[in-house]
Design an enzyme around this catalytic site. Structure first.
Site, PDB file in Angstrom:
ATOM      1  N   LYS A   1       0.895  -1.052  -0.105  1.00 16.82           N
ATOM      2  CA  LYS A   1       0.138   0.043   0.029  1.00 16.82           C
ATOM      3  C   LYS A   1       0.787   1.243  -0.132  1.00 16.82           C
ATOM      4  O   LYS A   1       1.637   1.656   0.988  1.00 16.82           O
ATOM      5  CB  LYS A   1      -0.709   0.064   1.267  1.00 16.82           C
ATOM      6  CG  LYS A   1      -2.017   1.238   1.164  1.00 16.82           C
ATOM      7  CD  LYS A   1      -2.387   1.702   2.362  1.00 16.82           C
ATOM      8  CE  LYS A   1      -2.013   2.931   2.704  1.00 16.82           C
ATOM      9  NZ  LYS A   1      -1.992   3.961   1.706  1.00 16.82           N
TER      10      LYS A   1
ATOM     11  N   GLU B   1      10.071   1.223  10.219  1.00 17.76           N
ATOM     12  CA  GLU B   1      11.150   2.065  10.098  1.00 17.76           C
ATOM     13  C   GLU B   1      10.665   3.709  10.290  1.00 17.76           C
ATOM     14  O   GLU B   1       9.746   3.979   9.487  1.00 17.76           O
ATOM     15  CB  GLU B   1      11.871   2.215   8.952  1.00 17.76           C
ATOM     16  CG  GLU B   1      13.277   2.746   8.570  1.00 17.76           C
ATOM     17  CD  GLU B   1      13.192   3.877   7.888  1.00 17.76           C
ATOM     18  OE1 GLU B   1      12.985   4.866   8.716  1.00 17.76           O
ATOM     19  OE2 GLU B   1      13.639   4.149   6.952  1.00 17.76           O
TER      20      GLU B   1
ATOM     21  N   CYS C   1      13.787  10.767   6.121  1.00 13.63           N
ATOM     22  CA  CYS C   1      13.688  10.067   7.505  1.00 13.63           C
ATOM     23  C   CYS C   1      15.130  10.404   8.263  1.00 13.63           C
ATOM     24  O   CYS C   1      15.194  10.517   9.311  1.00 13.63           O
ATOM     25  CB  CYS C   1      13.408   8.802   7.477  1.00 13.63           C
ATOM     26  SG  CYS C   1      14.136   7.560   6.394  1.00 13.63           S
TER      27      CYS C   1
ATOM     28  N   GLU D   1       9.861  15.153  15.315  1.00 15.01           N
ATOM     29  CA  GLU D   1      10.322  15.406  13.849  1.00 15.01           C
ATOM     30  C   GLU D   1       9.353  16.355  13.093  1.00 15.01           C
ATOM     31  O   GLU D   1       8.147  16.110  13.248  1.00 15.01           O
ATOM     32  CB  GLU D   1      10.091  13.871  13.402  1.00 15.01           C
ATOM     33  CG  GLU D   1      10.485  13.644  11.809  1.00 15.01           C
ATOM     34  CD  GLU D   1      10.500  12.319  11.164  1.00 15.01           C
ATOM     35  OE1 GLU D   1       9.561  11.925  11.382  1.00 15.01           O
ATOM     36  OE2 GLU D   1      11.524  11.824  10.665  1.00 15.01           O
TER      37      GLU D   1
HETATM   38  P1  ADP Z   1       3.468  10.474   7.025  1.00  7.99           P
HETATM   39  O1  ADP Z   1       3.115  11.450   8.174  1.00  7.99           O
HETATM   40  O2  ADP Z   1       4.666  10.574   6.747  1.00  7.99           O
HETATM   41  O3  ADP Z   1       2.432  10.533   5.873  1.00  7.99           O
HETATM   42  P2  ADP Z   1       2.012   8.111   7.866  1.00  7.99           P
HETATM   43  O4  ADP Z   1       2.452   7.019   8.902  1.00  7.99           O
HETATM   44  O5  ADP Z   1       0.989   8.739   8.193  1.00  7.99           O
HETATM   45  O6  ADP Z   1       3.291   9.000   7.867  1.00  7.99           O
HETATM   46  O7  ADP Z   1       2.000   7.401   6.604  1.00  7.99           O
HETATM   47  C1  ADP Z   1       2.767   6.261   6.004  1.00  7.99           C
HETATM   48  C2  ADP Z   1       1.951   5.327   5.329  1.00  7.99           C
HETATM   49  O8  ADP Z   1       1.206   4.780   6.401  1.00  7.99           O
HETATM   50  C3  ADP Z   1       1.135   5.763   4.417  1.00  7.99           C
HETATM   51  O9  ADP Z   1       0.948   4.734   3.228  1.00  7.99           O
HETATM   52  C4  ADP Z   1      -0.352   5.834   5.057  1.00  7.99           C
HETATM   53  O10 ADP Z   1      -1.132   5.834   4.061  1.00  7.99           O
HETATM   54  C5  ADP Z   1      -0.192   4.937   6.006  1.00  7.99           C
HETATM   55  N1  ADP Z   1      -1.052   4.892   7.194  1.00  7.99           N
HETATM   56  C6  ADP Z   1      -1.557   6.233   7.717  1.00  7.99           C
HETATM   57  N2  ADP Z   1      -2.310   5.771   8.933  1.00  7.99           N
HETATM   58  C7  ADP Z   1      -2.392   4.313   8.805  1.00  7.99           C
HETATM   59  C8  ADP Z   1      -3.169   3.411   9.458  1.00  7.99           C
HETATM   60  N3  ADP Z   1      -4.058   4.004  10.729  1.00  7.99           N
HETATM   61  N4  ADP Z   1      -3.036   2.261   9.498  1.00  7.99           N
HETATM   62  C9  ADP Z   1      -2.315   1.764   8.159  1.00  7.99           C
HETATM   63  N5  ADP Z   1      -1.583   2.493   7.530  1.00  7.99           N
HETATM   64  C10 ADP Z   1      -1.705   3.897   7.694  1.00  7.99           C
END
Ligand code: ADP
Length: 495
Positions: free
Chosen positions: A189, A265, A300, A399
């Protein structure tokens, strides 16, 4: 050699609405819903991606499981898997400019960085694991003479991968290539604001001969699509790169579902420490600026805390500010731009909020601090530097994931170590010194996955990257990454 004309020929091509890729079929989500993708270059609508729901994710996981059980890939010989993964690398290279431009239109990374960091890095990663896979063996143990004991590596089964928007191809390949090389089937995803180039790579993988169902792509919101993947009862391992907030959730989802192994990570607040005896101050300034501001600081491992020895602080900061101000921020598809756009509007607002917080907590704004080029409709921000930062301020602890650098001063090596380790993170660090003893002491004392000495960045796929403390667990890159995607099966033979 990268040419502006070639980039311009691709920059305005229509991007067709994108579908999911499940079991080798391109199809819409069951609900028919899609999400609009906006380009950070000018805020325009670029295309749409399918918004996968729980049902779609379930079908993708099932397709992965069926392909895994069929043995079409999992039982293919290492030599056969190698051939296909080599072809994936070749196709990524063949389509490198197309992939890079598509990715930049989606996430705003400056094109020079994107070419190297995205298709360039992804191709190298696929090739590395293609080469590795028939060279990593199990073990024969020392046992009593009437036994033969061995541990063999087996693929884990179905791997779920969730990746972020800053380097979708590079980070995507860090998960996909070792997982596939080891014989697993995968559901990936991508982030909702950077799905396009990974979808294209998945098509190329099919073209390269990866059997249908072995690599499936589900696009959509993290809170729906990502959550469904992380909660799925038939995903064996989840590999993630992203924020700490999401990482924590994924651990909870694992506990609530099938106790899948979760490899994270996460973020960093990496210290970049410049001692007064740095061998070349100009190089330290340049390394600090590049290590912080490339891809607008959306990296990162960005060296987001510059920790500078007091005796040279004033002169160093003057040079640093001049170097940051000289960076050209602009259209990321322009070869002249040093820095492109902030990947999405939400992130731009978060970055600007951090500027307000830093000001309110008493830090001094020494460079930047503002949104620029607003007329373009895109999301651009000046390289921003705060001085007079205290190690406990929000700007030194959290961050930002944007172009905001905090400068903290130190007296001696003990002070430098204390400040370097005074955050919950432990991903990366830099040390600039000509004293070998200082360098070794710092490498030993800093709690982070990587320490750069007299440089910042430039890591090769042959070395691991993994966080300590709240920066994560497990390793991307290198042969160690294969551990995440293999089980050790022990067998005892009595004779
Ligand atoms: P950022 O703040 O860098 O966008 P996220 O952790 O929100 O970091 O996003 C990184 C990935 O995790 C993206 O693919 C996002 O769609 C996914 N993501 C965000 N929230 C969730 C969740 N609750 N469960 C699973 N995946 C998630």
């Amino acid at each position: 050699m990268l040419q502006q004309d070639d980039i311009d020929a691709l920059r305005s091509q229509t991007v067709q609405p994108r579908t999911l890729l499940i079991n080798g079929d391109a199809r819409s989500s069951r609900s028919g819903e899609s999400l609009t993708v906006f380009s950070p270059i000018d805020g325009s609508e670029l295309t749409t991606i399918a918004n996968a729901g729980v049902e779609d994710v379930d079908e993708a996981v099932r397709a992965a499981r069926v392909s895994f059980e069929s043995g079409v890939w999992s039982k293919a010989s290492p030599a056969e898997r190698k051939k296909v993964l080599y072809r994936v690398a070749e196709l990524i290279e063949k389509h490198a400019l197309e992939l890079a431009v598509l990715g930049v239109r989606d996430n705003g990374t400056e094109i020079r960085m994107a070419m190297r960091g995205e298709p360039g890095s992804a191709a190298a990663t696929f090739r590395y694991y293609a080469e590795a896979i028939d060279k990593v063996a199990g073990e024969v143990a020392a046992t009593a003479v009437n036994y033969f004991g061995m541990a063999q590596r087996e693929p884990v089964g179905v791997v779920g991968a969730i990746v972020p928007w800053n380097f979708p191809l590079m980070i995507g390949a860090w998960k996909l290539a070792p997982a596939l090389a080891a014989g697993n089937s995968v559901v990936i995803k991508p982030a909702e604001s950077a799905s396009l180039s990974l979808l294209r790579v998945a098509e190329l993988a099919l073209e390269a001969g990866l059997p249908a169902g072995v690599l499936n792509v589900v696009t959509g919101r993290g809170s729906v699509t990502g959550e469904a993947l992380a909660l799925h009862m038939d995903v064996d391992v989840l590999a993630f790169t992203g924020s700490g907030t999401t990482g924590r959730r994924l651990l909870e989802y694992s506990a609530q579902s099938n106790i899948k192994r979760v490899f994270l990570e996460l973020g960093g607040k990496s210290p970049n420490i410049v001692f007064a005896d740095a061998p070349n101050i100009d190089a330290a300034v340049e390394g600090s600026v590049n290590g912080m501001f490339r891809n607008s600081g959306q990296v990162c491992v960005a060296g987001s805390r510059l920790i500078i020895q007091k005796s040279i602080a004033d002169a160093f900061i003057t040079q640093l500010v001049a170097a940051a101000n000289a960076l050209i921020v602009g259209d990321p598809l322009n070869l002249d731009s040093d820095i492109g756009a902030i990947s999405n509007e939400e992130q731009l607002h978060k970055d600007l909020e951090f500027v307000d917080i830093a000001r309110n907590e008493g830090a001094t704004l020494a460079a930047g601090g503002s949104r620029i080029l607003e007329d373009s409709g895109g999301y651009y921000m000046q390289p921003t530097i705060f001085t007079g930062v205290d190690a406990q301020m929000t700007i030194a602890q959290e961050e930002v994931f944007g172009p905001v650098l905090s400068v903290i001063e130190f007296d001696d090596i003990e002070d430098a170590v204390r400040i370097a380790n005074a955050t919950p993170f432990g991903l990366a660090a830099g040390v600039w010194t000509s004293n070998l003893t200082t360098a070794h002491r710092m490498v030993r004392s800093i709690r982070s996955g990587v320490v750069h000495v007299n440089c910042y960045g430039g890591a090769a796929i042959s070395l691991p990257l993994g966080g300590m403390k709240q920066s994560g667990n497990g390793y991307d890159r290198s042969l160690h990454a294969l551990d995440k995607f293999t089980n050790l099966k022990t067998a005892w033979f009595s004779h």
